[in-house]
Design a protein around this motif. Sequence first.
Motif, PDB file in Angstrom:
ATOM      1  N   TRP A 394       6.319   0.796  -4.542  1.00  0.00           N
ATOM      2  CA  TRP A 394       5.860   1.193  -3.203  1.00  0.00           C
ATOM      3  C   TRP A 394       5.874   2.715  -3.193  1.00  0.00           C
ATOM      4  O   TRP A 394       6.900   3.355  -2.976  1.00  0.00           O
ATOM      5  CB  TRP A 394       6.777   0.602  -2.161  1.00  0.00           C
ATOM      6  CG  TRP A 394       6.409   0.766  -0.730  1.00  0.00           C
ATOM      7  CD1 TRP A 394       7.164   1.369   0.234  1.00  0.00           C
ATOM      8  CD2 TRP A 394       5.235   0.284  -0.053  1.00  0.00           C
ATOM      9  NE1 TRP A 394       6.542   1.287   1.458  1.00  0.00           N
ATOM     10  CE2 TRP A 394       5.357   0.620   1.324  1.00  0.00           C
ATOM     11  CE3 TRP A 394       4.096  -0.408  -0.466  1.00  0.00           C
ATOM     12  CZ2 TRP A 394       4.382   0.302   2.267  1.00  0.00           C
ATOM     13  CZ3 TRP A 394       3.129  -0.728   0.478  1.00  0.00           C
ATOM     14  CH2 TRP A 394       3.274  -0.377   1.819  1.00  0.00           C
ATOM     15  N   VAL A 395       4.720   3.310  -3.456  1.00  0.00           N
ATOM     16  CA  VAL A 395       4.602   4.732  -3.729  1.00  0.00           C
ATOM     17  C   VAL A 395       4.260   5.488  -2.447  1.00  0.00           C
ATOM     18  O   VAL A 395       3.389   5.069  -1.683  1.00  0.00           O
ATOM     19  CB  VAL A 395       3.511   4.974  -4.791  1.00  0.00           C
ATOM     20  CG1 VAL A 395       3.370   6.464  -5.075  1.00  0.00           C
ATOM     21  CG2 VAL A 395       3.834   4.218  -6.068  1.00  0.00           C
ATOM     22  N   GLU A 396       4.934   6.615  -2.218  1.00  0.00           N
ATOM     23  CA  GLU A 396       4.644   7.453  -1.053  1.00  0.00           C
ATOM     24  C   GLU A 396       3.645   8.525  -1.446  1.00  0.00           C
ATOM     25  O   GLU A 396       3.880   9.306  -2.382  1.00  0.00           O
ATOM     26  CB  GLU A 396       5.906   8.087  -0.493  1.00  0.00           C
ATOM     27  CG  GLU A 396       5.654   8.857   0.783  1.00  0.00           C
ATOM     28  CD  GLU A 396       6.918   9.302   1.479  1.00  0.00           C
ATOM     29  OE1 GLU A 396       6.808   9.895   2.579  1.00  0.00           O
ATOM     30  OE2 GLU A 396       8.009   9.070   0.928  1.00  0.00           O
ATOM     31  N   LEU A 397       2.519   8.586  -0.718  1.00  0.00           N
ATOM     32  CA  LEU A 397       1.431   9.491  -1.065  1.00  0.00           C
ATOM     33  C   LEU A 397       1.642  10.911  -0.563  1.00  0.00           C
ATOM     34  O   LEU A 397       1.042  11.849  -1.095  1.00  0.00           O
ATOM     35  CB  LEU A 397       0.113   8.951  -0.499  1.00  0.00           C
ATOM     36  CG  LEU A 397      -0.241   7.506  -0.879  1.00  0.00           C
ATOM     37  CD1 LEU A 397      -1.555   7.103  -0.215  1.00  0.00           C
ATOM     38  CD2 LEU A 397      -0.316   7.342  -2.380  1.00  0.00           C
ATOM     39  N   SER A 402      -3.837   6.325   2.562  1.00  0.00           N
ATOM     40  CA  SER A 402      -3.885   5.112   1.740  1.00  0.00           C
ATOM     41  C   SER A 402      -5.237   4.412   1.827  1.00  0.00           C
ATOM     42  O   SER A 402      -5.826   4.038   0.805  1.00  0.00           O
ATOM     43  CB  SER A 402      -2.772   4.155   2.163  1.00  0.00           C
ATOM     44  OG  SER A 402      -2.735   3.024   1.320  1.00  0.00           O
ATOM     45  N   SER A 403      -5.739   4.220   3.036  1.00  0.00           N
ATOM     46  CA  SER A 403      -7.030   3.533   3.190  1.00  0.00           C
ATOM     47  C   SER A 403      -8.154   4.333   2.546  1.00  0.00           C
ATOM     48  O   SER A 403      -9.041   3.776   1.892  1.00  0.00           O
ATOM     49  CB  SER A 403      -7.330   3.294   4.665  1.00  0.00           C
ATOM     50  OG  SER A 403      -6.382   2.407   5.234  1.00  0.00           O
ATOM     51  N   ALA A 404      -8.129   5.653   2.746  1.00  0.00           N
ATOM     52  CA  ALA A 404      -9.149   6.502   2.127  1.00  0.00           C
ATOM     53  C   ALA A 404      -9.076   6.431   0.610  1.00  0.00           C
ATOM     54  O   ALA A 404     -10.100   6.356  -0.079  1.00  0.00           O
ATOM     55  CB  ALA A 404      -8.970   7.944   2.597  1.00  0.00           C
ATOM     56  N   LEU A 405      -7.868   6.424   0.065  1.00  0.00           N
ATOM     57  CA  LEU A 405      -7.689   6.364  -1.378  1.00  0.00           C
ATOM     58  C   LEU A 405      -8.192   5.045  -1.946  1.00  0.00           C
ATOM     59  O   LEU A 405      -8.874   5.013  -2.983  1.00  0.00           O
ATOM     60  CB  LEU A 405      -6.207   6.558  -1.716  1.00  0.00           C
ATOM     61  CG  LEU A 405      -5.818   6.406  -3.184  1.00  0.00           C
ATOM     62  CD1 LEU A 405      -6.548   7.434  -4.042  1.00  0.00           C
ATOM     63  CD2 LEU A 405      -4.309   6.535  -3.345  1.00  0.00           C
ATOM     64  N   VAL A 406      -7.863   3.946  -1.284  1.00  0.00           N
ATOM     65  CA  VAL A 406      -8.298   2.640  -1.764  1.00  0.00           C
ATOM     66  C   VAL A 406      -9.820   2.544  -1.751  1.00  0.00           C
ATOM     67  O   VAL A 406     -10.439   1.999  -2.670  1.00  0.00           O
ATOM     68  CB  VAL A 406      -7.659   1.523  -0.914  1.00  0.00           C
ATOM     69  CG1 VAL A 406      -8.338   0.182  -1.150  1.00  0.00           C
ATOM     70  CG2 VAL A 406      -6.175   1.415  -1.244  1.00  0.00           C
ATOM     71  N   LEU A 416      -7.261  -1.930  -5.305  1.00  0.00           N
ATOM     72  CA  LEU A 416      -5.873  -1.928  -4.864  1.00  0.00           C
ATOM     73  C   LEU A 416      -5.854  -2.330  -3.389  1.00  0.00           C
ATOM     74  O   LEU A 416      -6.909  -2.451  -2.757  1.00  0.00           O
ATOM     75  CB  LEU A 416      -5.244  -0.549  -5.048  1.00  0.00           C
ATOM     76  CG  LEU A 416      -4.988  -0.103  -6.496  1.00  0.00           C
ATOM     77  CD1 LEU A 416      -4.925   1.409  -6.572  1.00  0.00           C
ATOM     78  CD2 LEU A 416      -3.705  -0.726  -7.019  1.00  0.00           C
ATOM     79  N   THR A 417      -4.665  -2.524  -2.846  1.00  0.00           N
ATOM     80  CA  THR A 417      -4.532  -2.895  -1.445  1.00  0.00           C
ATOM     81  C   THR A 417      -3.870  -1.753  -0.697  1.00  0.00           C
ATOM     82  O   THR A 417      -2.813  -1.266  -1.097  1.00  0.00           O
ATOM     83  CB  THR A 417      -3.692  -4.174  -1.296  1.00  0.00           C
ATOM     84  OG1 THR A 417      -4.263  -5.205  -2.103  1.00  0.00           O
ATOM     85  CG2 THR A 417      -3.668  -4.636   0.150  1.00  0.00           C
ATOM     86  N   ALA A 418      -4.500  -1.334   0.383  1.00  0.00           N
ATOM     87  CA  ALA A 418      -3.986  -0.200   1.159  1.00  0.00           C
ATOM     88  C   ALA A 418      -2.652  -0.546   1.817  1.00  0.00           C
ATOM     89  O   ALA A 418      -2.385  -1.701   2.162  1.00  0.00           O
ATOM     90  CB  ALA A 418      -5.004   0.206   2.218  1.00  0.00           C
ATOM     91  N   GLY A 419      -1.822   0.463   2.015  1.00  0.00           N
ATOM     92  CA  GLY A 419      -0.505   0.270   2.609  1.00  0.00           C
ATOM     93  C   GLY A 419      -0.495  -0.473   3.927  1.00  0.00           C
ATOM     94  O   GLY A 419       0.384  -1.313   4.165  1.00  0.00           O
ATOM     95  N   GLU A 429       0.056   4.090   6.300  1.00  0.00           N
ATOM     96  CA  GLU A 429      -1.035   4.832   5.672  1.00  0.00           C
ATOM     97  C   GLU A 429      -0.514   5.836   4.639  1.00  0.00           C
ATOM     98  O   GLU A 429      -1.288   6.340   3.831  1.00  0.00           O
ATOM     99  CB  GLU A 429      -1.861   5.568   6.738  1.00  0.00           C
ATOM    100  CG  GLU A 429      -2.939   4.735   7.382  1.00  0.00           C
ATOM    101  CD  GLU A 429      -4.101   4.410   6.449  1.00  0.00           C
ATOM    102  OE1 GLU A 429      -4.102   4.883   5.294  1.00  0.00           O
ATOM    103  OE2 GLU A 429      -4.994   3.666   6.868  1.00  0.00           O
ATOM    104  N   ARG A 430       0.772   6.118   4.646  1.00  0.00           N
ATOM    105  CA  ARG A 430       1.338   7.050   3.662  1.00  0.00           C
ATOM    106  C   ARG A 430       1.755   6.359   2.373  1.00  0.00           C
ATOM    107  O   ARG A 430       2.272   7.022   1.465  1.00  0.00           O
ATOM    108  CB  ARG A 430       2.548   7.771   4.264  1.00  0.00           C
ATOM    109  CG  ARG A 430       2.228   8.676   5.436  1.00  0.00           C
ATOM    110  CD  ARG A 430       3.501   9.266   6.044  1.00  0.00           C
ATOM    111  NE  ARG A 430       4.215  10.092   5.089  1.00  0.00           N
ATOM    112  CZ  ARG A 430       3.985  11.381   4.896  1.00  0.00           C
ATOM    113  NH1 ARG A 430       3.045  11.996   5.600  1.00  0.00           N
ATOM    114  NH2 ARG A 430       4.675  12.066   4.018  1.00  0.00           N
ATOM    115  N   PHE A 431       1.554   5.046   2.272  1.00  0.00           N
ATOM    116  CA  PHE A 431       2.074   4.304   1.132  1.00  0.00           C
ATOM    117  C   PHE A 431       0.992   3.481   0.442  1.00  0.00           C
ATOM    118  O   PHE A 431      -0.023   3.106   1.043  1.00  0.00           O
ATOM    119  CB  PHE A 431       3.203   3.369   1.580  1.00  0.00           C
ATOM    120  CG  PHE A 431       4.440   4.090   2.027  1.00  0.00           C
ATOM    121  CD1 PHE A 431       5.468   4.357   1.138  1.00  0.00           C
ATOM    122  CD2 PHE A 431       4.570   4.526   3.336  1.00  0.00           C
ATOM    123  CE1 PHE A 431       6.612   5.036   1.543  1.00  0.00           C
ATOM    124  CE2 PHE A 431       5.707   5.192   3.760  1.00  0.00           C
ATOM    125  CZ  PHE A 431       6.724   5.453   2.858  1.00  0.00           C
TER     126      PHE A 431
END
Length: 481
Positions: A394-397, A402-406, A416-419, A429-431
């Motif tokens: 469970w990584v902290e960005l 998170s949604s933007a990254l996914v 991948l699945t957004a936090g 959203e930070r994970f």
Amino acid sequence: MVGTGPRSLAPLLDGWRTAGEPAFRSLAARVRLLAVDGRLASGSRLPAERELAAALGVSRTTVSAAYAQLRVSGHLESTRGSGSVVRLPPAPGGRGRAPVVLDLTRAVLPCAPQVHAAAVRAAAELPARAAAGSGYDLVGLPELRELVAARYTARGLPTRADEVLVTPGAQAAIGLLARTLTSPGDRVLVESPTYPHALDALRAVGARPVAVPVRAPGARDAGGWDEEALEGAFARTRPSLAHLMPSFHNPTGAVMPPGQRRAVVELARRYGTRLVVDETTAELAIDGPAPGPFPADAVHVGSVAKTLWGGLRIGWVRADARTVRHLAQHRSPWELGTAVLDQLVVAHALPELDDVLATRREQLRAGRDALLGLLAAHLPGWGLPRVAGGFCAWVELGSESSSALVTAARRRGLHLTAGPRFGLDGAFERFLRVPYGYGTGVLERAVPVLAEAWAEVRTDGADGAGGLDGAGGPGQPGDVV
């Protein structure tokens, strides 16, 4: 068809705006991601443009343009007089769609070799079983119940066969417990973050989740369950049910210490709460021994999906005999039993589970070490957890991305699945959950792609203005395991 009102949709859209990008594109990108992640079910009706605009505090023109873009990408279907309905486009492969390269939406391990021999023995035994009965059985094969009970006993929790009910996987067990032990409107204590399909099962019966924070262990923080929040949630809401994952929690990897487990049992007794303890990952230790089973005053849920193979849809409930009888009486009409052949395979494989777990420990250790090393090298600004067991990090960005990254990763063929899929109302959203059971080769391919997607998100502030290419593909929306 289920309608999604503006009040229920607005929390899921929290933080949807992206700096430097037209608002309608940001809104469309977030709705696409919600559909792909399963947070907006295919077939659900979105609010009218005017209603959503009022709820979000934007112009109707913005919502209208976002809906238009969603129709172009195939994620929305609008009919005059019927409104706008969420749809999922066909699987990738058409012109202009990036092929799916890697699907890390599922936290899984490969099939254990012991399953192959067990399947051969089970298949040889099946004809005699078929001649002996109809195959419909609401409690499970006696020999499998004996084996599951014996394993609990060996781990320190004395159990009889009549205290075990076999189900088609742990999720079926959670669904059965939700239907039989709760009523619409009941408060149910859950962890935050938590396993998404457990939330789905509780919401399906009209339960109202009450969230208690869980933190991933880190270099300077032991993480775990917030004791004050736990006590406050029990006292304030007096939940009828509590769903917990105390051993290598999914997705944080936290382990609840023995003293806190005893305290939770006491809180449940004091406030009349039924404890449901999901231990599907309990024996997946990497560093040191696996934690013992939760104290006996709880309903335990187990499965072989994370140890033997996910394709064996076998799970179980361990509870007092009276509860087991009650559950069996209420399985129909949703379930008429559990597949006999799968039960036979597991009955033949379960005696070899210790050997399987020894191999799993090495597989998970190699995957964990590879993942954390790759993330440290390619994404040094991320906060990495201290993982002692389980199958994911469970990584902290460091930012609400998170949604933007996914979305950016999906365009590159990495799923991948957004936090927020693991939280209530758009939290986390930070994970990002990153599984490591796929092996070092897969991770060595995936992390550089993830780093490339992160560079786009951080440099351009874009979260999918061009649409979610390849939104279908392996791992259907909502499939998070």
